[in-house]
Design a protein around this motif. Structure first.
Motif, short mmCIF file in Angstrom:
data_model
loop_
_atom_site.label_atom_id
_atom_site.label_comp_id
_atom_site.label_asym_id
_atom_site.label_seq_id
_atom_site.Cartn_x
_atom_site.Cartn_y
_atom_site.Cartn_z
N ILE A 185 0.93 -0.63 -0.33
CA ILE A 185 -0.01 -0.40 0.45
C ILE A 185 1.42 0.79 -0.09
O ILE A 185 0.41 2.24 -1.11
N ALA A 186 1.84 1.45 0.93
CA ALA A 186 2.92 1.88 1.20
C ALA A 186 3.05 2.37 -0.72
O ALA A 186 3.45 4.06 -0.81
N PHE A 187 3.89 1.39 -1.09
CA PHE A 187 4.56 1.62 -2.47
C PHE A 187 3.50 1.96 -3.28
O PHE A 187 4.31 3.05 -4.95
N ALA A 188 2.57 1.66 -3.45
CA ALA A 188 1.34 1.97 -4.28
C ALA A 188 0.97 3.86 -4.19
O ALA A 188 1.20 4.65 -4.99
N LEU A 189 0.84 3.67 -2.81
CA LEU A 189 0.83 5.37 -2.86
C LEU A 189 1.50 6.35 -2.89
O LEU A 189 1.56 7.49 -3.04
N SER A 190 2.91 6.10 -2.42
CA SER A 190 4.15 6.34 -2.91
C SER A 190 4.29 7.04 -3.85
O SER A 190 4.62 8.71 -3.88
N ILE A 191 4.54 7.14 -5.01
CA ILE A 191 4.52 7.66 -6.65
C ILE A 191 3.47 9.24 -7.04
O ILE A 191 3.62 9.74 -6.78
N PRO A 192 1.89 8.40 -6.67
CA PRO A 192 1.43 9.72 -6.88
C PRO A 192 1.53 10.83 -5.62
O PRO A 192 1.55 12.17 -6.35
N VAL A 193 2.08 10.58 -4.39
CA VAL A 193 2.30 11.52 -3.50
C VAL A 193 3.65 11.94 -3.57
O VAL A 193 3.50 13.52 -3.73
N ALA A 194 4.43 11.24 -4.61
CA ALA A 194 5.90 11.92 -4.21
C ALA A 194 5.35 12.40 -6.03
O ALA A 194 6.32 13.73 -6.30
N LEU A 431 -4.92 7.04 -11.25
CA LEU A 431 -3.44 6.22 -11.44
C LEU A 431 -3.74 4.69 -10.64
O LEU A 431 -3.76 3.55 -10.94
N ALA A 432 -2.78 5.56 -9.44
CA ALA A 432 -2.30 5.02 -8.27
C ALA A 432 -3.88 4.11 -7.62
O ALA A 432 -2.96 2.77 -7.09
N HIS A 433 -4.65 4.20 -7.45
CA HIS A 433 -5.88 3.74 -6.80
C HIS A 433 -6.63 2.63 -8.01
O HIS A 433 -7.10 1.62 -7.62
N ALA A 434 -6.48 2.80 -9.56
CA ALA A 434 -6.58 1.72 -10.04
C ALA A 434 -5.42 0.65 -10.73
O ALA A 434 -6.54 -0.27 -10.81
N THR A 435 -4.77 0.89 -9.45
CA THR A 435 -3.96 -0.60 -9.22
C THR A 435 -4.48 -2.03 -8.08
O THR A 435 -4.35 -2.68 -8.59
N GLY A 436 -5.30 -1.00 -7.47
CA GLY A 436 -6.18 -2.04 -6.71
C GLY A 436 -5.77 -2.64 -5.34
O GLY A 436 -6.39 -3.59 -5.11
N TYR A 437 -4.34 -1.81 -5.10
CA TYR A 437 -3.58 -2.24 -4.26
C TYR A 437 -3.48 -1.29 -2.47
O TYR A 437 -3.38 -1.94 -1.89
N MET A 438 -4.64 -0.74 -2.83
CA MET A 438 -4.97 0.61 -1.94
C MET A 438 -6.71 0.82 -1.92
O MET A 438 -7.40 0.47 -2.88
N GLN A 439 -7.36 1.20 -0.57
CA GLN A 439 -9.09 1.31 -0.85
C GLN A 439 -8.62 2.87 -0.46
O GLN A 439 -7.72 3.16 -0.49
N THR A 440 -10.19 3.33 -0.71
CA THR A 440 -10.16 5.38 -1.17
C THR A 440 -9.41 5.78 0.44
O THR A 440 -9.14 6.21 0.59
N GLY A 441 -10.14 4.83 2.11
CA GLY A 441 -9.70 5.08 2.76
C GLY A 441 -8.68 5.70 3.82
O GLY A 441 -7.47 6.34 4.24
N ASP A 442 -7.69 5.03 2.95
CA ASP A 442 -6.03 4.80 2.61
C ASP A 442 -5.48 5.80 2.29
O ASP A 442 -5.12 6.65 2.94
N MET A 443 -5.97 5.83 1.38
CA MET A 443 -5.92 7.75 0.49
C MET A 443 -5.98 8.76 0.77
O MET A 443 -5.16 9.34 0.97
N ALA A 444 -6.99 8.69 1.46
CA ALA A 444 -7.87 9.89 2.00
C ALA A 444 -7.07 9.79 3.18
O ALA A 444 -5.99 11.05 3.68
N LYS A 445 -6.35 9.53 4.91
CA LYS A 445 -5.50 9.27 5.63
C LYS A 445 -4.53 9.88 5.36
O LYS A 445 -3.61 10.95 6.02
N VAL A 446 -3.54 8.98 3.99
CA VAL A 446 -2.63 9.83 3.77
C VAL A 446 -2.60 11.00 3.08
O VAL A 446 -1.74 12.21 3.77
N GLY A 447 -3.66 11.46 2.81
CA GLY A 447 -3.96 12.98 1.40
C GLY A 447 -4.44 13.65 2.99
O GLY A 447 -3.54 15.08 2.82
#
Length: 471
Positions: A185-194, A431-447
């Motif tokens: 999840i961290a890896f999949a999120l790291s790209i859009p965040v960066a 694009l990152a969400h489309a990988t299927g490796y994370m939930q919307t909630g995971d992205m929301a917390k980090v964002g």
């Protein structure tokens, strides 16, 4: 939460908004069309957060409802009285439908073609092998390397194109994690965040930066080098914070990643064509000012080349993530409705910033921008807010000791790029969400965390720059 409860909330609240009298809203001069857009906005926001059905379906629903309720070719009985006072302006149905084929959608398509071709001819695997080798086998260090590379690319080329490219490189790395390992999840999120953070680094990194420069003229003008002088340190600090945050929130279970990525660059004519087209497209994205083509035009080159040469076949086209394109188009349609109906502008104008202290004005304007940027296009948000922010800065002498127009514009501009809490917040998120490796909630917390910390860091840097006479 039960699916029926989710549906009840998602559909019930917007319906209540539609049934309320216009006078019930605390926005002066609210039109009937704007009221309908509020209901659509609420529907989209609730459905994207609660996900009673796939988020791409929500985007399609938004487009269809806009066509029915607020377009010039919608249901005829809902358009009756269009000439009367207080009805509002109907939105062109062509403009709403055009969101399905906007330039950014074409940019996505070009990125998808590059990613598919790279995977088909193992370019992504070989790039991963070459680029990740210096960072060893520790998962955290590998992720740091990926984030650093992504941020640098995002300073000079489209964030979306960078994300599409880096996610294709990341694919073999994600395959090394077990299904239950939260590290992926961290890896999949790291790209859009960066990518989102990296775009802040240069005036051309993201559209809100360019919009800000249009208003930073005369005594308030900032050169390309000056922008980088304060923005790059901001990017480095925020990138380091984001890296630590992802490592702590989604720790990898395995202690090291065995990057046994073997293989050689293929030398077949089609493989060489892929390498040349891939490299040429990236260079054209990087040096847009030299040839005059923007990133959207460049993105169509690999689509044409790979289609004509049969690098991408009819069967390959079926593998494109069309749901991502629909998702992004829905976000564009929502932003279009808020813009063309005048709702977004009226919502901003309804807040009496000029009556507040200068500190509260800066905090409120940037916080509002951050909130809007999570639901709308960052470019649309900047376009809506910047003229009002500039007028406000010019009229408030109390802002001068804090940096005046420069300080307020910079805070609002950075806030626009920090909106990354939802899949529809930015194309890289989608694009990152489309990988299927994370939930919307995971992205929301980090964002949300990065957005708040980013705002505080922006205030701190503007204060420091003011002290040394930079702004």
């Amino acid at each position: 939460m039960n699916i029926f409860i989710k549906l009840g909330i998602c559909l019930g609240l917007p319906l209540v908004v539609l049934l309320l009298p216009v006078t019930a809203f605390p926005i002066e001069g609210l039109s009937l069309i704007e009221q309908r857009v509020i209901a659509i906005f609420l529907l989209a926001a609730l459905c994207w957060v609660l996900e009673p059905f796939p988020i791409y379906a929500t985007s399609v629903l938004v487009i269809v409802i806009e066509l029915l309720l607020v377009s010039d070719k919608g249901l005829i009985f809902l358009r009756s009285g269009a000439e009367s006072e207080g009805f509002g302006t109907l939105i062109s149905h062509k403009a709403i439908m055009a969101t399905m084929a906007s330039p950014i959608i074409m940019l996505f398509l070009g990125g998808f073609f590059l990613a598919m071709a790279a995977t088909k001819y193992r370019l992504d695997v070989n790039l991963a092998r070459v680029l990740l080798k210096p960072f060893g086998q520790n998962p955290a260090m590998v992720m740091l390397g990926l984030m650093g590379i992504t941020a640098i690319f995002s300073m000079f080329m489209s964030n979306t194109a960078t994300t599409a490219m880096m996610l294709s490189i990341l694919a073999p790395v994600l395959g090394l994690f077990k299904a239950e390992d939260r590290g992926r999840i961290a890896f999949a999120l790291s790209i859009p965040v960066a990518a989102n953070i990296g775009g802040i680094g240069t005036p051309i990194g993201t559209p809100p930066n360019a919009i800000a420069l249009k208003y930073l003229v005369g005594e308030d003008a900032i050169s390309f080098g000056s922008w980088m002088a304060f923005a790059v340190p901001f990017v480095i600090i925020m990138l380091a914070f984001a890296w630590v945050l992802l490592v702590k929130m989604f720790p990898a279970a395995q202690e090291k990643i065995e990057l046994n990525i073997r293989g050689k660059f293929q030398r077949s004519p089609k493989a060489i064509l892929v390498y040349v087209t891939f490299t040429a497209t990236i260079l054209l994205w990087l040096f847009g000012s030299a040839h005059g083509m923007n990133s959207y035009v460049v993105a169509m080159i690999p689509v044409a080349v790979f289609s004509v040469t049969k690098v991408i076949t009819k069967e390959d086209l079926k593998k494109i993530s069309w749901d991502v394109l629909w998702l992004v188009a829905g976000g564009f349609a929502l932003g279009l409705a808020m813009d063309k109906s005048g709702l977004a502008r009226n919502m901003v104008a309804a807040i009496p910033f000029d009556q507040f202290s200068p500190y509260l004005v800066i905090a409120s304007a940037s916080a509002l921008c951050l909130l809007m940027a999570n639901f709308m296009s960052h470019t649309a948000t900047a376009n809506l807010l910047m003229p009002i922010v500039v007028a406000l800065a010019v009229s408030m002498d109390s802002l001068i000791p804090l940096g005046g127009t420069q300080a307020l514009i910079l805070c609002v501009t950075f806030a626009a790029s920090l909106g990354m809490s939802l899949p529809i917040s930015t194309p890289p998120n989608a694009l990152a969400h489309a990988t299927g490796y994370m939930q919307t909630g995971d992205m929301a917390k980090v964002g949300v965390i990065i957005g708040i910390v980013g705002l505080l860091m922006t205030y701190a840097m503007v204060f420091i720059l003011r002290q040394i006479g930079f702004v």
